[in-house]
Enzyme design. Sequence first.
Site, PDB file in Angstrom:
ATOM      1  N   GLU A   1       3.732   8.113   8.436  1.00 52.69           N
ATOM      2  CA  GLU A   1       3.492   7.319   9.659  1.00 52.69           C
ATOM      3  C   GLU A   1       5.006   6.856  10.290  1.00 52.69           C
ATOM      4  O   GLU A   1       5.911   6.458   9.246  1.00 52.69           O
ATOM      5  CB  GLU A   1       2.658   6.288   9.411  1.00 52.69           C
ATOM      6  CG  GLU A   1       2.634   5.119   7.900  1.00 52.69           C
ATOM      7  CD  GLU A   1       1.450   4.241   7.440  1.00 52.69           C
ATOM      8  OE1 GLU A   1       0.630   4.361   8.506  1.00 52.69           O
ATOM      9  OE2 GLU A   1       2.079   4.232   6.748  1.00 52.69           O
TER      10      GLU A   1
ATOM     11  N   GLN B   1       0.975  -1.486  -0.040  1.00 53.53           N
ATOM     12  CA  GLN B   1       0.227  -0.044   0.365  1.00 53.53           C
ATOM     13  C   GLN B   1       0.784   1.245   0.103  1.00 53.53           C
ATOM     14  O   GLN B   1       2.059   1.251  -0.100  1.00 53.53           O
ATOM     15  CB  GLN B   1      -0.704  -0.180   0.665  1.00 53.53           C
ATOM     16  CG  GLN B   1      -0.376  -0.387   2.451  1.00 53.53           C
ATOM     17  CD  GLN B   1      -1.242  -0.510   3.848  1.00 53.53           C
ATOM     18  OE1 GLN B   1      -0.726   1.010   4.591  1.00 53.53           O
ATOM     19  NE2 GLN B   1      -2.046  -1.770   3.981  1.00 53.53           N
TER      20      GLN B   1
ATOM     21  N   ARG C   1      -4.406   0.708  -1.766  1.00 61.18           N
ATOM     22  CA  ARG C   1      -4.263  -0.942  -1.930  1.00 61.18           C
ATOM     23  C   ARG C   1      -3.301  -0.882  -2.750  1.00 61.18           C
ATOM     24  O   ARG C   1      -4.112  -0.532  -4.045  1.00 61.18           O
ATOM     25  CB  ARG C   1      -5.342  -1.844  -1.145  1.00 61.18           C
ATOM     26  CG  ARG C   1      -5.581  -1.988   0.279  1.00 61.18           C
ATOM     27  CD  ARG C   1      -6.264  -3.772   0.293  1.00 61.18           C
ATOM     28  NE  ARG C   1      -7.183  -3.555   1.664  1.00 61.18           N
ATOM     29  CZ  ARG C   1      -8.033  -2.177   1.147  1.00 61.18           C
ATOM     30  NH1 ARG C   1      -8.484  -2.548   0.052  1.00 61.18           N
ATOM     31  NH2 ARG C   1      -8.566  -2.545   2.778  1.00 61.18           N
TER      32      ARG C   1
ATOM     33  N   HIS D   1       4.735   0.332   1.082  1.00 56.37           N
ATOM     34  CA  HIS D   1       5.184  -0.434   1.903  1.00 56.37           C
ATOM     35  C   HIS D   1       4.238  -1.842   1.843  1.00 56.37           C
ATOM     36  O   HIS D   1       3.456  -1.232   1.647  1.00 56.37           O
ATOM     37  CB  HIS D   1       5.426   0.265   3.431  1.00 56.37           C
ATOM     38  CG  HIS D   1       4.528   1.335   3.732  1.00 56.37           C
ATOM     39  ND1 HIS D   1       3.820   1.673   3.295  1.00 56.37           N
ATOM     40  CD2 HIS D   1       2.614   0.553   4.201  1.00 56.37           C
ATOM     41  CE1 HIS D   1       2.202   2.295   3.557  1.00 56.37           C
ATOM     42  NE2 HIS D   1       2.024   1.556   4.542  1.00 56.37           N
TER      43      HIS D   1
ATOM     44  N   HIS E   1       0.198   5.880   0.142  1.00 52.96           N
ATOM     45  CA  HIS E   1      -0.693   6.924   0.521  1.00 52.96           C
ATOM     46  C   HIS E   1      -0.340   8.451   0.756  1.00 52.96           C
ATOM     47  O   HIS E   1       0.901   8.465   0.047  1.00 52.96           O
ATOM     48  CB  HIS E   1      -0.448   7.639   3.004  1.00 52.96           C
ATOM     49  CG  HIS E   1      -0.533   6.056   3.462  1.00 52.96           C
ATOM     50  ND1 HIS E   1      -1.411   5.089   3.580  1.00 52.96           N
ATOM     51  CD2 HIS E   1       0.404   5.631   4.252  1.00 52.96           C
ATOM     52  CE1 HIS E   1      -1.520   3.873   4.077  1.00 52.96           C
ATOM     53  NE2 HIS E   1      -0.320   4.155   4.779  1.00 52.96           N
TER      54      HIS E   1
END
Length: 274
Positions: A82, A63, A160, A140, A65
């Site tokens: 993150e 996935q 995804r 990642h 972001h």
Amino acid sequence: MTATLLTTRRVEKPWGRHTLWPGFPDPAATDAPIGEVWFEAPDPEGADLLVKYLFTSEKLSVQVHPDDAQARARGLPRGKDECWVVLAAEPDSTIALGTLAPISKEELRQSALDGSIEHKLDWKPVKAGDFFYSPSGTIHAIGAGITVIETQQNSDTTYRLYDYGRPRELHLDDGVAVSDAAPYVAPGAPGRVADDRIILVEGPKFVLERWPGGTRSVDLPAGVSGWFIPVTGEGTADDVAWQAGECLMLEGTTQIVASAGSDLLFAYPGDKRI
């Protein structure tokens, strides 16, 4: 009161577990596996950050972001940087960060469609105590057999690219568009700045500190909230008792008292340590 004990939300995931982590009740064998436990701020939508535990028995999807600008272009409040503090990992556990070599968007899309993307990722061995920061745009995947504490921008926007044949939606157009399909380079961080203070992350979106036990005063600027995450130990934040496996939101000035041997995390938005 400047310290608020946060409520939790348990999230079922196909890659989750029935055996979680000390302090978290295990789901019944007949229930769906739990993959995440979120700590919910009093204003869940308005909070800058989100803290959660992840419990994996299988690989998470490959996935990516979006960053803040890409998210806002889609009407979303923010992107998603993150990071993960690894609490436990089975032998041979891995986390994928970045690709082994630069990949064009066309190759990335085709690799996601035919499944070869899994073998083009840089799967890094992990063990308890490891730390990883994943900026937005980084392709990642968290592997199986891992327990982590995740600190992130408060966004649930995930694209995804590949899901090992699970019957879940993929987001190839969005995912390919925001991906930086290149080898991962870990961002720098100050590290130990005092005997009782390690800076794991210093921006651009948040700061994450690691502290031992003892007594300290935390002084946050007006309008800034902090997330206090006790990994081990117990103690008080002003008059609020806490223990490992909980999370507190702090505002203003708070007196922290932690038992000897405690391992504590503290996160707050911004690009400079307070």
